[in-house]
Design a protein around this motif. Structure first.
Motif, short mmCIF file in Angstrom:
data_model
loop_
_atom_site.label_atom_id
_atom_site.label_comp_id
_atom_site.label_asym_id
_atom_site.label_seq_id
_atom_site.Cartn_x
_atom_site.Cartn_y
_atom_site.Cartn_z
N LEU A 117 -15.39 0.02 -6.90
CA LEU A 117 -15.17 1.33 -6.22
C LEU A 117 -13.87 2.43 -5.83
O LEU A 117 -13.48 2.59 -4.84
CB LEU A 117 -16.00 0.89 -4.83
CG LEU A 117 -17.06 0.03 -4.78
CD1 LEU A 117 -17.66 0.27 -3.77
CD2 LEU A 117 -17.85 1.17 -5.99
N PRO A 118 -13.59 2.72 -7.47
CA PRO A 118 -11.99 2.95 -6.99
C PRO A 118 -12.50 4.92 -6.23
O PRO A 118 -13.31 5.26 -7.11
CB PRO A 118 -11.71 2.70 -8.54
CG PRO A 118 -12.32 3.09 -9.52
CD PRO A 118 -13.66 2.17 -8.46
N THR A 119 -11.46 5.34 -5.37
CA THR A 119 -11.52 6.52 -5.21
C THR A 119 -10.38 7.17 -5.01
O THR A 119 -9.11 6.68 -5.79
CB THR A 119 -11.59 6.76 -3.56
OG1 THR A 119 -10.11 6.18 -3.00
CG2 THR A 119 -13.29 6.61 -3.12
N ALA A 131 -7.73 4.54 -3.66
CA ALA A 131 -7.63 3.07 -3.05
C ALA A 131 -8.85 2.40 -4.06
O ALA A 131 -10.11 3.19 -4.77
CB ALA A 131 -7.91 3.93 -1.93
N TRP A 132 -8.75 0.95 -3.71
CA TRP A 132 -9.76 0.29 -4.71
C TRP A 132 -9.89 -0.83 -3.92
O TRP A 132 -9.71 -1.18 -2.99
CB TRP A 132 -9.12 0.07 -5.73
CG TRP A 132 -8.50 -0.64 -6.25
CD1 TRP A 132 -8.25 -2.14 -5.69
CD2 TRP A 132 -6.60 0.06 -6.14
NE1 TRP A 132 -6.83 -2.51 -6.30
CE2 TRP A 132 -6.48 -1.75 -6.26
CE3 TRP A 132 -6.79 1.48 -6.53
CZ2 TRP A 132 -4.40 -0.59 -6.58
CZ3 TRP A 132 -5.28 1.76 -6.11
CH2 TRP A 132 -4.16 0.56 -6.17
N SER A 169 -4.68 -6.81 -5.68
CA SER A 169 -4.53 -7.09 -4.44
C SER A 169 -3.82 -6.46 -3.75
O SER A 169 -4.28 -6.49 -2.09
CB SER A 169 -4.33 -8.35 -4.58
OG SER A 169 -2.24 -8.25 -4.85
N THR A 170 -3.33 -5.09 -3.87
CA THR A 170 -2.42 -3.97 -3.07
C THR A 170 -3.45 -3.09 -2.49
O THR A 170 -3.73 -2.58 -1.55
CB THR A 170 -1.43 -3.36 -3.58
OG1 THR A 170 -0.90 -4.40 -4.13
CG2 THR A 170 -0.90 -2.58 -2.40
N ALA A 171 -4.32 -3.00 -2.85
CA ALA A 171 -5.82 -2.55 -2.88
C ALA A 171 -5.43 -0.49 -2.94
O ALA A 171 -6.40 0.44 -2.49
CB ALA A 171 -6.79 -2.60 -1.84
N ALA A 172 -4.63 -0.76 -3.10
CA ALA A 172 -4.16 0.89 -2.51
C ALA A 172 -2.82 1.20 -3.27
O ALA A 172 -2.03 0.71 -3.91
CB ALA A 172 -3.84 1.50 -1.50
#
Length: 211
Positions: A117-119, A131-132, A169-172
């Motif tokens: 679900l990346p944005t 972000a994801w 793993s950072t997610a951003a």
């Protein structure tokens, strides 16, 4: 096209009289210079040329990325594979107004997992924030895979991309695009393995205006 080892006067590149020389994949070659056609292009040729122009402009702006983000094979380079895929899957419209459907366009292709679900969001000061959801541990998804952030401005025909320091793993992660403030851009995210050899198939993260 004639292949040769050392040439008459050694390897050369460019036109010499009626002969053109060059090198492809480390193989020196020479061929006769093509003759200019005096025939007007047919409608089908014009249609083909228009399609090629649209895809070529896009792929060449991302050439250095495509060379590594699509698989290179003995028969086809990464950039040629990027052209082939997008020509077959992302072209839309009718002659003479062909365009790319960016939601169907890929800037990378591979077996690695993308993020969930990346944005992409315009964050001000010329920054685009991505972000994801971290899916580390899933099949072909590793915590140390690096995010690859991509923007393309159709108006300027300009691309910006970066293999970020941020990992899965950072997610951003954030991409600086200060020179495109006020411009509409298309955005994608993909991931590359730590060894740099494995890519995910990119995900389109939408159209936005850089602020």
């Amino acid at each position: 096209m004639g292949k040769y080892e050392k040439g008459i006067l050694g390897s050369f590149s460019g036109k010499v009289g009626t002969v053109v020389g060059g090198s492809w994949r480390g193989i020196d070659y020479m061929r006769s210079k093509g003759r200019k056609s005096t025939k007007a292009a047919t409608e089908q040729q014009l249609i083909q040329q228009a399609k090629f122009k649209v895809v070529t402009q896009f792929v060449h702006r991302l050439g250095k990325l495509c060379m590594i983000s699509f698989k290179n094979t003995p028969a086809m380079t990464g950039i040629n594979e990027a052209f082939r895929y997008n020509y077959e899957n992302a072209l839309t419209g009718a002659y003479p107004t062909f365009a790319l459907d960016y939601s169907q366009t890929l800037v990378s292709r591979g077996d690695l997992q993308n993020g969930l679900l990346p944005t992409a969001t315009a964050a001000g000061a010329g920054a685009i924030d991505f972000a994801w959801q971290d899916n580390s541990g899933d099949t072909l998804a590793h915590a140390d895979d690096k995010a690859v952030l991509v923007l393309y401005c159709p108006e300027n025909k300009q691309a910006i991309w970066q293999i970020a320091t941020a990992t899965r793993s950072t997610a951003a992660a954030s991409l600086a695009a200060g020179n495109l403030v006020g411009k509409t851009v298309q955005s994608w995210i993909t991931f590359v393995a730590k060894n740099g050899n494995e890519f995910a198939s990119s995900i389109f993260t939408g159209e936005l205006i850089v602020s």
